[in-house]
Design a protein around this motif. Structure first.
Motif, PDB file in Angstrom:
ATOM      1  N   ASP A  94      32.885 -43.679  30.219  1.00  0.00           N
ATOM      2  CA  ASP A  94      34.165 -43.690  29.512  1.00  0.00           C
ATOM      3  C   ASP A  94      34.231 -42.641  28.413  1.00  0.00           C
ATOM      4  O   ASP A  94      35.112 -42.686  27.559  1.00  0.00           O
ATOM      5  N   GLY A  95      33.301 -41.720  28.438  1.00  0.00           N
ATOM      6  CA  GLY A  95      33.238 -40.682  27.413  1.00  0.00           C
ATOM      7  C   GLY A  95      32.115 -40.952  26.438  1.00  0.00           C
ATOM      8  O   GLY A  95      31.715 -42.106  26.218  1.00  0.00           O
ATOM      9  N   PRO A  96      31.564 -39.918  25.822  1.00  0.00           N
ATOM     10  CA  PRO A  96      30.372 -40.083  24.988  1.00  0.00           C
ATOM     11  C   PRO A  96      30.604 -40.855  23.703  1.00  0.00           C
ATOM     12  O   PRO A  96      29.650 -41.387  23.121  1.00  0.00           O
ATOM     13  N   ASN A  97      31.860 -40.923  23.233  1.00  0.00           N
ATOM     14  CA  ASN A  97      32.156 -41.604  21.976  1.00  0.00           C
ATOM     15  C   ASN A  97      32.903 -42.913  22.196  1.00  0.00           C
ATOM     16  O   ASN A  97      33.611 -43.385  21.301  1.00  0.00           O
TER      17      ASN A  97
ATOM     18  N   ASP B 173      28.593 -38.312  16.427  1.00  0.00           N
ATOM     19  CA  ASP B 173      29.693 -38.143  17.377  1.00  0.00           C
ATOM     20  C   ASP B 173      29.469 -36.886  18.202  1.00  0.00           C
ATOM     21  O   ASP B 173      28.892 -35.904  17.725  1.00  0.00           O
ATOM     22  N   PHE B 174      29.963 -36.919  19.434  1.00  0.00           N
ATOM     23  CA  PHE B 174      29.860 -35.763  20.313  1.00  0.00           C
ATOM     24  C   PHE B 174      31.171 -34.980  20.304  1.00  0.00           C
ATOM     25  O   PHE B 174      32.245 -35.559  20.496  1.00  0.00           O
ATOM     26  N   GLU B 175      31.073 -33.676  20.109  1.00  0.00           N
ATOM     27  CA  GLU B 175      32.212 -32.807  20.392  1.00  0.00           C
ATOM     28  C   GLU B 175      32.389 -32.681  21.904  1.00  0.00           C
ATOM     29  O   GLU B 175      33.495 -32.556  22.411  1.00  0.00           O
ATOM     30  N   TYR B 176      31.265 -32.689  22.593  1.00  0.00           N
ATOM     31  CA  TYR B 176      31.258 -32.729  24.057  1.00  0.00           C
ATOM     32  C   TYR B 176      29.885 -33.207  24.496  1.00  0.00           C
ATOM     33  O   TYR B 176      28.917 -33.163  23.720  1.00  0.00           O
ATOM     34  N   LEU B 177      29.784 -33.660  25.722  1.00  0.00           N
ATOM     35  CA  LEU B 177      28.511 -34.030  26.319  1.00  0.00           C
ATOM     36  C   LEU B 177      28.536 -33.574  27.773  1.00  0.00           C
ATOM     37  O   LEU B 177      29.358 -34.048  28.567  1.00  0.00           O
TER      38      LEU B 177
END
Length: 820
Positions: free
Chosen positions: A399-402, A424-428
């Motif tokens: 569902d997304g990294p955050n 928090d991830f800006e992207y993964l």
């Protein structure tokens, strides 16, 4: 057991390298009033500033509110910052230079956001229990490797003028029962404390760390944040720590007692409970000086340590203001979120501090990946058209990294653990995304099933593939979050979400199965590790934002695996010893955890009991082969049983002519506008009477300085080189690669002193082209050869033959020699 001391010891300012900062601090602190000094040492209350921790400023003298922010692998709650690989991944690189670079990039990003004090690195928990929730924040279960990795990280962080924080001090080894008045007591003997848990803190202090965070737990039934033996005795006197000690958030258990015991700063300022605004310090600290229950010179030392640290890292000149908010990603919001009231303003400037740190994050993740199994050299995969099956939720984005606050759930691919040590991830980059990209270049076809419960579908689909990549994981974190009944600590050492069954389903009909593991620590893999179709096992740890890219580098041979295990992977939890299990059920009102195993953690226990691990400490495969030869030993220093006597310090701590003010001088100034729920140092009433406080007997008698002290990290003689060991390493294969050569020290068995079979005391990572050979040099310091004598209270080199062995792991040692 360690004995407690009620004597006040070791004021800051006794080390020459900090003398200039202390001189400047004296000039500023000597101008401060009582309430200003109290303000500097106290947090403003939870969420009463933009950071997770905010101290009180002294505006009229230009001293700011200090921003303290998590954490060990990224900038918690901040946007546009890098999510680096976790500490345990960095530790498995065994690469000093890369550890420094990771720390430097982290420190530069922190400075760019206006953070004065970065709350990391973490090296407590050490890793006494393999299922403990926060082991992954640190670098290794071995104190030597943990110490080297921590020191390099600290030096990197502080190279950008940001103070690092050594945490959690000390013996904070599990999440269950970690907090509160009845927190668990870690009961540790003196020798074990010095040789295991204190060891990496000595490295940190020797590296010049600016802050230390005391932990939630008790140590020998005294709260760590009001334990004078720990803070005054071991840390400030013996280790010569010159910075300041802050509490973990709500780890302070008292007011005057914690100050007398060596605590310098309380965080976040509240009392026993989150957000309760019932501080132990703040106005109570002001009151304690006026009524005589706390000596004024103790507050002077507390304040001076904090201000000196600010000066020491040059934060008084051109340091950025805080430009992010921990409480919102919006550009505007409350200036004081915890107040619940205006004013509003710009709180988030969205400053991008990432630069090209994705390249470094990828390198750390790649070098920290450990190849555990590779039958018949199955990896690396050929870059050709083939059918590839990808199985397991851990391969995909979920569902997304955050999706969960503080990464507090195991969904999608696992890249970090959960809690305040996450970011928090800006992207993964998920493994699936990266593999699909490579497959498109090769003309390969991908079939992916990302649901771990669809075992029949996995079994059927896997039979049609040339290669099957199975992704499993195991997650944990800080105890304030519970996921799937794992209350911080893991409930067991098995792969989560049915990982074992997923592997078996794929391997049943797929002859070329590769298992990729993302994990916070060891897992038991006995159900499938010897399966004939499991060709390779890749231990990818917690790789951060560049997860998939780093993995593809390894799988396809763009990088040769060079990671080595920083802990042992056993065949069962029982292999780690009878005290290695987390205490899930309290055994008393104040749970008692006796560290009766002493020095015998991880590989030391396996060696002592002659237990065959599944994969030993220091183990890791490569796509090439290395050989070792020609060990040589050179004595470079004078070997004596005892180090030289503690040197006399050429500088003295500052002294103040502080007069206790009248109570009315500590009242709120006329017309003062209070911010709702802010913790202030002012008093509401002047009805205070001074009386001589009944301090414990002997409190005013100066403590005898430890002979093990005298410099940052202890007696300077402990850091002197005594021996140099050289060995020749050759790349005998056909692929360039990097080898981690490891040096272990062994002592002959003695009746008087018990020693582990072997202890890591050196490592070097070297890059070699095919056919190339290089000579590596290991330097052995006095402390590397010494044990802690509990009677003489000093480090002693035994008067016996000491052997050194060099090899590729703790169980693969090829070259041996004796020290003259």
């Amino acid at each position: 057991m360690l004995t407690l001391s009620c004597k006040l010891t070791a004021k800051g300012g006794s080390i020459l390298s900090w003398a200039e900062a202390y001189d400047k601090a004296y000039g500023l602190v000597s101008q401060m009033t009582l309430v200003e000094k109290a303000n500097v040492t106290s947090g403003l209350g939870w969420a009463m500033g933009l950071c997770v921790g905010n101290t009180g400023p002294v505006d009229r003298l230009g001293f700011p509110s200090l921003c303290l922010q998590d954490g060990p692998l990224g900038l918690r709650f901040a946007d546009k910052a890098t999510a680096f690989p976790a500490g345990i991944t960095a530790g498995m690189t065994w690469n000093r230079g890369l550890l420094y670079q990771r720390g430097a990039a982290h420190g530069k990003e922190a400075r760019g956001k206006g953070i004065h004090v970065l709350l990391g690195p973490a090296f407590g928990a050490l890793g006494r229990m393999p299922a403990a929730g926060r082991n992954w924040e640190g670098f290794s279960v071995d104190p030597y490797l943990m110490g080297i990795a921590s020191a390099e990280t600290i030096k990197g962080i502080q190279s950008y003028g940001v103070s690092a924080t050594a945490k959690h001090f000390i013996a904070n080894e599990q999440e269950h029962f970690r907090q509160g008045v009845n927190a668990i007591s870690s009961n540790v003997d003196d020798r074990t404390m010095h040789e295991m848990y204190l060891w990496p803190f000595a490295d940190a202090v020797h590296a010049g760390v600016g802050a230390v965070m005391c932990s939630y737990n008790k140590v020998n039934n005294s709260a760590a944040c009001e334990n004078s033996k720990l803070m005054n005795g071991l840390l400030k006197d013996e280790l010569g720590f010159q910075g300041f000690v802050m509490s973990d958030w709500l780890a302070q258990m008292s007011g005057v007692a914690s100050a007398l015991s060596g605590l310098d700063m309380t965080m976040p300022g509240d009392g026993y409970l989150w957000d309760d605004r019932k501080p132990f310090w703040g106005p109570q600290l002001t009151r304690s000086i006026i009524n005589g229950s706390l000596p004024y010179d103790r507050l002077d030392d507390m304040t001076t340590r904090i201000v000196a640290t600010w000066y020491h890292f040059g934060q008084n000149k051109d340091f950025p203001e805080v430009n992010f908010s921990s409480w919102t990603k919006n550009s505007t919001g409350r200036i004081y979120e915890g107040s619940g009231n205006p004013p509003y303003g710009e709180v988030n400037k969205h400053v991008n501090v990432m630069e090209d740190n994705h390249l470094l994050a990828r390198q750390v993740a790649t070098e920290g990946t450990v190849l555990l199994k590779n039958n018949d050299g199955f990896l690396p995969l050929k870059k050709k058209a083939q059918k590839i099956g990808i199985y397991g939720e851990d391969a995909g984005p979920g569902d997304g990294p955050n999706a969960c606050t503080d990464r507090g759930c195991n969904q999608g691919t696992l890249a970090v653990g959960w809690g305040s040590g996450s970011s928090d991830f800006e992207y993964l980059v998920s493994p699936l995304e990266a593999i699909q990209r490579q497959a498109a270049q090769d003309g390969s076809k991908i079939s992916a099933i990302l649901n771990n419960t669809l075992l029949a579908e996995v079994e059927s689909d896997s039979s049609k593939q040339d290669v099957c990549l199975v992704f499993i994981n195991s997650d944990s974190g800080e105890g304030y979050i519970t996921w799937d009944n794992n209350a911080g600590d893991r409930n067991d050492l098995y792969a989560q979400k049915g990982g074992d069954n997923l592997v078996l389903a794929a391997a049943k009909r797929c002859r070329n199965t590769v298992v990729v593991v993302h994990s916070v620590g060891p897992i038991i893999m006995e159900k499938w590790i010897n399966h004939r179709n499991v060709r390779s096992v890749v231990w990818a740890n917690l790789p951060g934002q560049e997860s998939g890219n780093a993995l593809v580098d390894i799988l396809y041979g763009d990088a040769n695996p060079s990671g080595k295990l920083a802990y042992t992977i056993g065949r069962s939890l029982e292999d780690y010893g009878p005290t290695a299990g987390v205490m899930y059920t309290a055994n008393a009102e104040v749970p008692q955890q006796d560290f009766t195993e002493g020095l015998y953690l991880d590989y030391r226990h396996f060696d002592k009991e002659s237990i065959s691990p599944r994969f030993e400490f220091g183990y890791g495969m490569s796509y090439t082969k290395y050989s070792y030869a020609n060990i040589r030993v050179y004595q470079t220093g004078r070997r004596t049983p005892l180090p030289a006597r503690r040197p006399h310090s050429p500088v003295s701590p500052p002294t103040y002519n502080s007069t206790i003010p009248k109570p009315e001088e500590a009242l709120y100034p006329p017309g003062f506008q209070r911010i709702n729920r802010m913790i202030y140092p002012y008093l509401d009433s002047e009805n205070i009477t001074y009386s001589k406080y009944p301090y414990p007997e002997g409190y005013d008698t100066p403590a005898t300085p430890s002979q093990a002290g005298g410099g940052e990290g202890g007696n300077p003689a402990l850091w002197e080189e005594l021996y140099k060991v050289t060995v020749q390493i050759s790349n005998t294969g056909h692929v360039a690669g990097a080898e981690v050569a490891q040096l272990y020290v062994s002592y002959p068995s003695e009746k008087k002193v018990d020693f582990p079979v072997r202890q890591l005391r050196g490592f070097e990572k070297v890059w070699l082209e095919p056919g190339q050979k290089k000579t590596l040099t290991f330097y052995l310091r006095r402390r590397d050869l010494s044990y802690w004598d509990v009677v003489r209270q000093n480090w002693i080199i035994p008067d016996s033959t000491i052997c050194v062995s060099v090899g590729a792991s703790s169980r693969k040692l090829y070259e041996h020699a004796s020290l003259p």
